[in-house]
Design an enzyme around this catalytic site. Sequence first.
Site, PDB file in Angstrom:
ATOM      1  CG  ASP A 230       0.404   3.138   4.226  1.00  0.00           C
ATOM      2  OD1 ASP A 230      -0.724   3.018   4.421  1.00  0.00           O
ATOM      3  OD2 ASP A 230       1.319   2.736   4.577  1.00  0.00           O
TER       4      ASP A 230
ATOM      5  CG  ASP B 258      -1.826  -0.876   1.358  1.00  0.00           C
ATOM      6  OD1 ASP B 258      -2.542  -1.391  -0.366  1.00  0.00           O
ATOM      7  OD2 ASP B 258      -2.495  -1.411   2.030  1.00  0.00           O
TER       8      ASP B 258
END
Length: 213
Positions: free
Chosen positions: A135, A133
């Site tokens: 962030d 991911d």
Amino acid sequence: MLAWLTEAGWRSVMRSAQNEHMLALKLWQSQDWPLVVRRLDADAAPDEVCLGLPLPPDEATGAKIRISLRVRREEITKTRPATTLRSSLPSAGPFRERLAALCEEAGALGLRVYGSLAMQTLTGMPYLSPRSDVDVLFHPASRQQLDQGLALLVRHAASLPLDGEVVFPGDQAVSWKEWQLAMTHPAKVMVKALQSVRLADTASLLATLQEAS
């Protein structure tokens, strides 16, 4: 928030460290890499700061180890906000071009990054993978900036694995995806702060923007 330790701070954390963490701590000290400020432990003393050292994922298993540390405030030599998205672009690997487009469109919103991309930027070590991911966080100064930032993240999440938080005044952080959902289907959201985690209604958080703008 990122924090750098004094020599006394490094000696302090190494005295209480587990043996299997010593090599990582010595590397961090030798490179003068920062640690990450984390939520206060329930039993932390008033003059203590709680920190984390997230190691790169294990090459074989992908397991992630985060070393939890504590130091006294006087053992921190400097602090700095989270890494800017723009400064992380050279380290963004397969996400670089798409994140560059996000960065250009974000303009004055001042997007920042934490997690794998931030740690790879700070250390040059292999934290990021195609499955990671990305962030991101931003601090809206007004309702208009909040709406603009959320719309921007939603658009770019169609081509990027974006995650992260919107940070309201008072360092009150809410998952931007959870906020987006709560605005569509009214519900309370989880608010993370340095000393607590709580549920709050969206109106109370919006009111902080109105007061700050």
